[in-house]
Design a protein around this motif. Structure first.
Motif, PDB file in Angstrom:
ATOM      1  N   PHE A  80       3.922   2.603  54.972  1.00 51.83           N
ATOM      2  CA  PHE A  80       5.297   2.268  55.325  1.00 51.83           C
ATOM      3  C   PHE A  80       6.234   2.854  54.275  1.00 51.83           C
ATOM      4  CE2 PHE A  80       2.557  -0.962  57.130  1.00 51.83           C
ATOM      5  CZ  PHE A  80       3.022  -1.064  58.434  1.00 51.83           C
ATOM      6  N   ALA A  81       7.292   3.563  54.729  1.00 50.14           N
ATOM      7  CA  ALA A  81       8.186   4.220  53.780  1.00 50.14           C
ATOM      8  C   ALA A  81       9.573   4.373  54.379  1.00 50.14           C
ATOM      9  CB  ALA A  81       7.628   5.584  53.391  1.00 50.14           C
ATOM     10  N   LYS A  82      10.570   4.467  53.496  1.00 51.66           N
ATOM     11  CA  LYS A  82      11.942   4.801  53.879  1.00 51.66           C
ATOM     12  C   LYS A  82      12.550   5.617  52.749  1.00 51.66           C
ATOM     13  CE  LYS A  82      14.328   0.695  52.030  1.00 51.66           C
ATOM     14  NZ  LYS A  82      13.203   0.212  51.232  1.00 51.66           N
ATOM     15  N   ASN A  83      13.664   6.271  53.003  1.00 51.13           N
ATOM     16  CA  ASN A  83      14.308   7.106  51.989  1.00 51.13           C
ATOM     17  C   ASN A  83      14.557   6.310  50.711  1.00 51.13           C
ATOM     18  OD1 ASN A  83      14.334   9.228  53.749  1.00 51.13           O
ATOM     19  ND2 ASN A  83      16.481   8.985  54.366  1.00 51.13           N
ATOM     20  N   GLY A  84      14.245   6.949  49.585  1.00 53.07           N
ATOM     21  CA  GLY A  84      14.396   6.304  48.287  1.00 53.07           C
ATOM     22  C   GLY A  84      13.110   5.701  47.766  1.00 53.07           C
ATOM     23  N   ASP A  85      12.088   5.536  48.642  1.00 58.38           N
ATOM     24  CA  ASP A  85      10.818   4.942  48.199  1.00 58.38           C
ATOM     25  C   ASP A  85       9.938   5.989  47.521  1.00 58.38           C
ATOM     26  OD1 ASP A  85      11.485   2.481  49.139  1.00 58.38           O
ATOM     27  OD2 ASP A  85      10.273   2.609  50.983  1.00 58.38           O
ATOM     28  N   GLU A  86       9.179   5.567  46.545  1.00 59.17           N
ATOM     29  CA  GLU A  86       8.102   6.376  45.968  1.00 59.17           C
ATOM     30  C   GLU A  86       6.821   5.577  46.138  1.00 59.17           C
ATOM     31  OE1 GLU A  86       6.746   7.634  41.587  1.00 59.17           O
ATOM     32  OE2 GLU A  86       8.552   8.719  42.261  1.00 59.17           O
ATOM     33  N   ILE A  87       5.993   6.022  47.072  1.00 63.93           N
ATOM     34  CA  ILE A  87       4.777   5.301  47.443  1.00 63.93           C
ATOM     35  C   ILE A  87       3.597   5.860  46.661  1.00 63.93           C
ATOM     36  CG2 ILE A  87       3.338   4.546  49.361  1.00 63.93           C
ATOM     37  CD1 ILE A  87       6.287   3.706  49.544  1.00 63.93           C
ATOM     38  N   LYS A  88       2.851   4.986  46.051  1.00 67.52           N
ATOM     39  CA  LYS A  88       1.619   5.392  45.367  1.00 67.52           C
ATOM     40  C   LYS A  88       0.438   5.014  46.252  1.00 67.52           C
ATOM     41  CE  LYS A  88       3.382   5.143  40.657  1.00 67.52           C
ATOM     42  NZ  LYS A  88       3.472   6.608  40.565  1.00 67.52           N
ATOM     43  N   TYR A  89      -0.410   6.005  46.488  1.00 63.03           N
ATOM     44  CA  TYR A  89      -1.551   5.847  47.404  1.00 63.03           C
ATOM     45  C   TYR A  89      -2.828   6.139  46.626  1.00 63.03           C
ATOM     46  CZ  TYR A  89      -4.853   7.392  51.060  1.00 63.03           C
ATOM     47  OH  TYR A  89      -5.949   7.579  51.850  1.00 63.03           O
ATOM     48  N   LYS A  90      -3.846   5.263  46.763  1.00 59.65           N
ATOM     49  CA  LYS A  90      -5.128   5.472  46.092  1.00 59.65           C
ATOM     50  C   LYS A  90      -6.247   5.217  47.086  1.00 59.65           C
ATOM     51  CE  LYS A  90      -3.622   4.160  41.430  1.00 59.65           C
ATOM     52  NZ  LYS A  90      -3.834   3.252  40.276  1.00 59.65           N
ATOM     53  N   ALA A  91      -7.265   6.074  47.053  1.00 60.45           N
ATOM     54  CA  ALA A  91      -8.406   5.921  47.960  1.00 60.45           C
ATOM     55  C   ALA A  91      -9.620   6.596  47.366  1.00 60.45           C
ATOM     56  CB  ALA A  91      -8.090   6.515  49.334  1.00 60.45           C
ATOM     57  N   SER A  92     -10.782   6.227  47.879  1.00 61.28           N
ATOM     58  CA  SER A  92     -12.047   6.855  47.499  1.00 61.28           C
ATOM     59  C   SER A  92     -12.646   7.501  48.734  1.00 61.28           C
ATOM     60  CB  SER A  92     -13.019   5.822  46.923  1.00 61.28           C
ATOM     61  OG  SER A  92     -14.317   6.378  46.780  1.00 61.28           O
ATOM     62  N   ALA A  93     -13.129   8.727  48.581  1.00 61.34           N
ATOM     63  CA  ALA A  93     -13.736   9.430  49.717  1.00 61.34           C
ATOM     64  C   ALA A  93     -14.988   8.725  50.224  1.00 61.34           C
ATOM     65  CB  ALA A  93     -14.062  10.865  49.322  1.00 61.34           C
ATOM     66  N   LYS A  94     -15.593   7.880  49.381  1.00 62.55           N
ATOM     67  CA  LYS A  94     -16.796   7.158  49.782  1.00 62.55           C
ATOM     68  C   LYS A  94     -16.465   5.880  50.554  1.00 62.55           C
ATOM     69  CE  LYS A  94     -19.570   8.891  45.917  1.00 62.55           C
ATOM     70  NZ  LYS A  94     -20.366   8.535  44.724  1.00 62.55           N
ATOM     71  N   ASP A  95     -15.198   5.433  50.506  1.00 62.57           N
ATOM     72  CA  ASP A  95     -14.809   4.205  51.198  1.00 62.57           C
ATOM     73  C   ASP A  95     -13.345   4.321  51.606  1.00 62.57           C
ATOM     74  OD1 ASP A  95     -14.829   1.700  52.269  1.00 62.57           O
ATOM     75  OD2 ASP A  95     -14.741   0.625  50.361  1.00 62.57           O
ATOM     76  N   LEU A  96     -13.068   5.211  52.569  1.00 62.82           N
ATOM     77  CA  LEU A  96     -11.694   5.529  52.940  1.00 62.82           C
ATOM     78  C   LEU A  96     -10.958   4.343  53.557  1.00 62.82           C
ATOM     79  CD1 LEU A  96     -12.172   9.106  54.416  1.00 62.82           C
ATOM     80  CD2 LEU A  96     -10.983   8.510  52.309  1.00 62.82           C
ATOM     81  N   LYS A  97     -11.680   3.413  54.189  1.00 58.59           N
ATOM     82  CA  LYS A  97     -11.004   2.302  54.849  1.00 58.59           C
ATOM     83  C   LYS A  97     -10.322   1.368  53.845  1.00 58.59           C
ATOM     84  CE  LYS A  97     -13.949   2.230  58.956  1.00 58.59           C
ATOM     85  NZ  LYS A  97     -14.854   1.425  59.803  1.00 58.59           N
ATOM     86  N   ASN A  98     -10.832   1.298  52.632  1.00 61.62           N
ATOM     87  CA  ASN A  98     -10.290   0.377  51.636  1.00 61.62           C
ATOM     88  C   ASN A  98      -9.361   1.120  50.681  1.00 61.62           C
ATOM     89  OD1 ASN A  98     -11.719  -1.997  52.518  1.00 61.62           O
ATOM     90  ND2 ASN A  98     -13.574  -1.066  51.694  1.00 61.62           N
ATOM     91  N   TYR A  99      -8.277   1.641  51.229  1.00 60.64           N
ATOM     92  CA  TYR A  99      -7.270   2.311  50.414  1.00 60.64           C
ATOM     93  C   TYR A  99      -6.181   1.301  50.049  1.00 60.64           C
ATOM     94  CZ  TYR A  99      -4.395   2.349  54.639  1.00 60.64           C
ATOM     95  OH  TYR A  99      -3.663   1.980  55.730  1.00 60.64           O
ATOM     96  N   THR A 100      -5.359   1.656  49.068  1.00 59.07           N
ATOM     97  CA  THR A 100      -4.250   0.781  48.677  1.00 59.07           C
ATOM     98  C   THR A 100      -2.964   1.597  48.596  1.00 59.07           C
ATOM     99  OG1 THR A 100      -4.682   1.123  46.322  1.00 59.07           O
ATOM    100  CG2 THR A 100      -5.742  -0.779  47.370  1.00 59.07           C
ATOM    101  N   THR A 101      -1.839   0.955  48.962  1.00 56.81           N
ATOM    102  CA  THR A 101      -0.519   1.575  48.847  1.00 56.81           C
ATOM    103  C   THR A 101       0.446   0.547  48.264  1.00 56.81           C
ATOM    104  OG1 THR A 101       0.016   0.917  51.122  1.00 56.81           O
ATOM    105  CG2 THR A 101      -0.875   3.132  50.803  1.00 56.81           C
ATOM    106  N   ASP A 102       1.507   1.033  47.613  1.00 55.58           N
ATOM    107  CA  ASP A 102       2.551   0.130  47.139  1.00 55.58           C
ATOM    108  C   ASP A 102       3.900   0.815  47.325  1.00 55.58           C
ATOM    109  OD1 ASP A 102       2.764   2.021  45.175  1.00 55.58           O
ATOM    110  OD2 ASP A 102       1.957   0.760  43.565  1.00 55.58           O
ATOM    111  N   GLY A 103       4.944   0.267  46.735  1.00 58.28           N
ATOM    112  CA  GLY A 103       6.264   0.857  46.863  1.00 58.28           C
ATOM    113  C   GLY A 103       7.227   0.016  47.662  1.00 58.28           C
ATOM    114  N   ASN A 104       6.693  -0.922  48.498  1.00 57.64           N
ATOM    115  CA  ASN A 104       7.541  -1.872  49.222  1.00 57.64           C
ATOM    116  C   ASN A 104       6.666  -3.026  49.710  1.00 57.64           C
ATOM    117  OD1 ASN A 104       6.389  -1.016  51.813  1.00 57.64           O
ATOM    118  ND2 ASN A 104       7.644   0.819  51.557  1.00 57.64           N
ATOM    119  N   ASP A 105       7.332  -4.056  50.243  1.00 55.79           N
ATOM    120  CA  ASP A 105       6.619  -5.272  50.643  1.00 55.79           C
ATOM    121  C   ASP A 105       5.678  -5.031  51.818  1.00 55.79           C
ATOM    122  OD1 ASP A 105       7.857  -6.716  48.662  1.00 55.79           O
ATOM    123  OD2 ASP A 105       9.489  -7.433  49.953  1.00 55.79           O
TER     124      ASP A 105
END
Length: 737
Positions: A490-515
């Protein structure tokens, strides 16, 4: 000097920024060189054995041998034979008569081949090389006949080369039946005396079976006066053997066959050639595996030289030239490995020839020879060089082509992202991602709420990516992996989203930057260990608990609009709940209209005058569809659960497709046609397929107001849109009515 070759040579010979690349490049060259050297040594050993066996047979086999083309015997007194005997190029000439006979000694009986030859035979062979015993080669003396036996045959008879009593020889009389009362009357019987010498060719074929004696003895015992089984020749020095063989064959005609030494032992040498060829094939596969090491070296080099590629492109180098640089490097590694391997192989063979380092056994004299024989032939070296270079060139062509293409694409995206990041933060949002265990790759991203949004590509380099986009309000963006796995950000103008994932477990990724991203993280953690049905129930509770959240909008599209195990009433009830909480959300309003299949703005509209080309090369005009009902399905290989959708769609087409009544047409929103072609390659649906690789920019997609995949429209016989939907269940419900 050629531009691409000059750069490739620099990359090969100069030190890289990462020492590991130098090591891997060296390993690639060594791998190719070692496998090439092994091929040189193995083929040379086969040559050595072939030469050794040919040398053994040389002592017993004549240079040329004339036999009957049909039958076993030839007439001795004929004009062609007389002319052959008088040929000035013939140095030695011997008439031969051989057949099988029984040898008898007290308590021993052995079958053997009696080979009767004339006195010139000693001039045909190098008897001193195969001589065994103290006597001299002698065939007869006055009224007695001598027999020169093979050493293994003498052993079978239980005697030595100077046997004191004569050996009895029995041969059946021609045309007589055996008299059971006195069988001996049915055989010719004679005896051979010892000349105190035997022969040892070191080949069981001769040493265990052959007896050399006089021609008169053979004719007498076999009753073959005036008959010969062969004529053996030795040519004068300087005479071309191949020319001589051809001339004799022409002179004698089709009733005779002229054989050289290799043809006399054709079976033996043919087996050796087959063994050599099979060894060559197996070692070629090993060379192929070694050449694949080059791919790893070039992959790291391509990543290491990203800055150089940017500079070269800035100086005007084309993508083809950049690709040729890395292709040339791979080819130089293959050529360098081939040359080094051939030199190493020839050196090892030379050492083996001179010093016999690799031996057959611990004790000398246990075998015919003590060490492995080797013989290097230039034709083998040429074949090996061509093989290694060809395998090397072929093995690096496709991988390097793809890797360099991805590099240039990634650099283009990085440059675009750099320029985008230079603008004001309020005009863009940025997703900065990091992967573990995925150094390079390619993803897709799209905005499901905007029908005019295009499908973008994200390039992963060094385990990182940066994507910049625009969204005036908080919007769900879908990231799609090549295996069709989807993730939401989820994103909108002005957001900086940080995304982290592992190729061995793609379903359990994490994102931040907004609620919304943090809420989605919580939902994933809560449903991590649940199955699909359980996850649907948790999603249903979330939608009713927080209907004002964008996460709830995504969950209904993900777990209810795209799943077949959901009733239409359930979906309608949840959509009404979300619309009540978010009345200004146009995406939800469009979803509500699609769910009912009665979008007043689209139903009854006439189909646009647009022509598309199907996979079978048919041109179809959407304004001139022939069937009473035509179902047009919009989909893409990158959408989640594409395989499940196609499988369910195939079942539906088999049940309802009827020519001129109900027909099906699919339009793919893929941007890469090869992905679409892979999906329909084994098509089991009763439909036609089309893809123009323009995705959301496709004229048909834009004209028909397609805003989601999968979705479909139903067109009647008057070319009017009569229904819309986006699930297989909806499609089946409409068709059943």
């Amino acid at each position: 000097m050629n531009f691409t070759f000059y750069i490739a040579r620099r990359y090969l010979l100069t030190k890289k920024s990462h020492h590991a690349i130098n090591i891997i490049s060296g390993i690639s060259v060594i791998g190719v060189a070692v496998s090439t050297a092994a091929l040189v040594c193995i083929l040379s050993v086969f040559n050595g054995f072939q030469g050794m066996i040919a040398n053994l047979f040389t002592a017993f086999d004549p240079e040329l041998k004339v036999v009957a083309a049909q039958g076993k015997f030839i007439d001795a007194d004929t004009d062609p034979i007389a002319r052959l005997k008088a040929d000035p190029r013939v140095q030695a000439y011997s008439e031969v008569l051989e057949d099988n006979a029984l040898l008898v000694m007290p308590g021993r009986q052995v079958m053997a081949t009696i080979k009767g030859v004339d006195d010139n035979y000693i001039n045909l062979i190098d008897f001193d090389r195969i001589k065994y015993g103290d006597g001299e080669f002698q065939l007869h003396a006055d009224v007695i006949d001598y027999g020169v036996f093979g050493v293994n045959l003498l052993s079978s008879l239980g005697v030595g080369s100077d046997f004191p009593r004569p050996i009895q020889v029995y041969a059946p009389r021609g045309g007589e039946h055996i008299d059971l009362a006195d069988p001996s009357d049915s055989f010719n019987q004679d005896e051979l005396y010892s000349p105190h010498v035997a022969f040892c060719v070191k080949q069981s074929k001769y040493d265990s079976n052959y007896v050399l004696t006089s021609l008169r003895f053979a004719r007498r015992i076999f009753e073959r006066d005036g008959k010969l089984s062969a004529i053996e020749l030795k040519t004068k020095q300087g005479v071309n053997l191949n020319t001589m063989q051809a001339d004799i064959q022409k002179m004698l005609g089709e009733d005779y066959v002229v054989k050289n030494r290799y043809q006399q032992q054709e079976d033996t040498f043919k087996i050796m050639k087959i063994e050599k060829f099979i060894s060559y094939i197996f070692l070629t596969f090993i060379i192929m595996i070694a050449c694949f090491n080059i791919i790893g070296s070039l992959s790291m080099l391509i990543i290491d030289k990203r800055d150089d590629v940017t500079t070269l492109r800035g100086l005007g180098a084309t993508e083809q030239q950049i690709r040729n640089i890395f292709m040339a490097e791979g080819r130089m590694i293959a050529i360098l490995g081939a040359v080094a391997g051939i030199i190493l192989g020839v050196l090892l063979c030379t050492v083996q020839q001179r010093f016999g380092i690799i031996k057959f056994g611990q004790s000398a004299g246990s075998y015919i020879i003590d060490a492995y024989p080797v013989s290097v032939e230039w034709t083998d070296l040429l074949l090996i060089f061509c093989t290694v270079v060809t395998v090397g060139f072929v093995s690096v062509w496709y991988p390097v082509r793809q890797l360099s293409r991805k590099l240039t694409t990634a650099l283009t995206v990085m440059v675009a992202a750099t320029f985008a990041s230079c603008g004001a933060d309020n005009d863009h949002f940025t997703i900065k991602g990091s992967f573990t265990d995925m150094p390079v790759g390619q993803l897709y991203i799209y905005n499901t709420t905007n029908p005019d949004a295009r499908l973008d590509t994200i390039a992963i380099n060094g385990g990182y990516f940066t994507y910049s986009g625009t969204a005036d309000e908080l919007t769900p963006f879908i990231i799609v992996f090549p295996n069709a796995l989807e993730q939401v950000v989820f994103a909108k103008n002005g957001d900086e989203i940080k995304y982290k994932a592992s190729a061995k477990d793609l379903k359990n990724y994490t994102t931040d930057g907004n609620d919304e991203n943090r809420l989605m993280n919580n939902f994933r953690r809560e449903t991590k260990e649940l199955n699909t049905i359980q996850t649907q129930e948790v999603a249903r509770q979330y939608i009713h608990r927080q209907p004002e959240s964008l996460v709830a909008v995504y969950l209904i599209t993900r777990y209810f609009m795209q799943e077949t195990a959901t009733t239409a009433d359930d979906v309608t009830e949840m959509i009404d709940t979300l619309v009540a909480a978010q009345p200004a959300n146009q995406f939800l309003m469009a979803m509500k209209n699609i769910q009912t299949g009665l979008d007043a703005g689209d139903i009854s509209h006439t189909m646009p005058d647009i022509e598309i080309t199907t996979n079978t090369k048919n041109n179809i005009n959407l304004a001139r569809l022939d069937a009473d009902r035509t179902v047009i399905v919009f989909w893409a290989s990158w959408m989640p659960y594409a395989y499940d959708f196609i499988d369910n769609f195939a079942i539906l087409t088999k049940e309802y497709a009827t020519p001129h009544q109900v027909e099906f047409l699919t339009i793919s929103l893929d941007t890469e046609k090869y992905r679409w072609e892979n999906y329909i390659k084994e098509d089991s649906t009763y439909s036609q397929h089309a893809c123009d690789a323009l995705a959301w920019e496709s004229p048909a997609v834009k004209a028909l107001g397609v805003s989601d995949v999968p979705s479909f429209i139903v067109v009647d016989g008057h070319h009017k849109i009569v229904a819309r939907g986006n699930t297989i269940d909806q499609m089946e419900d409409i068709l059943s009515k």
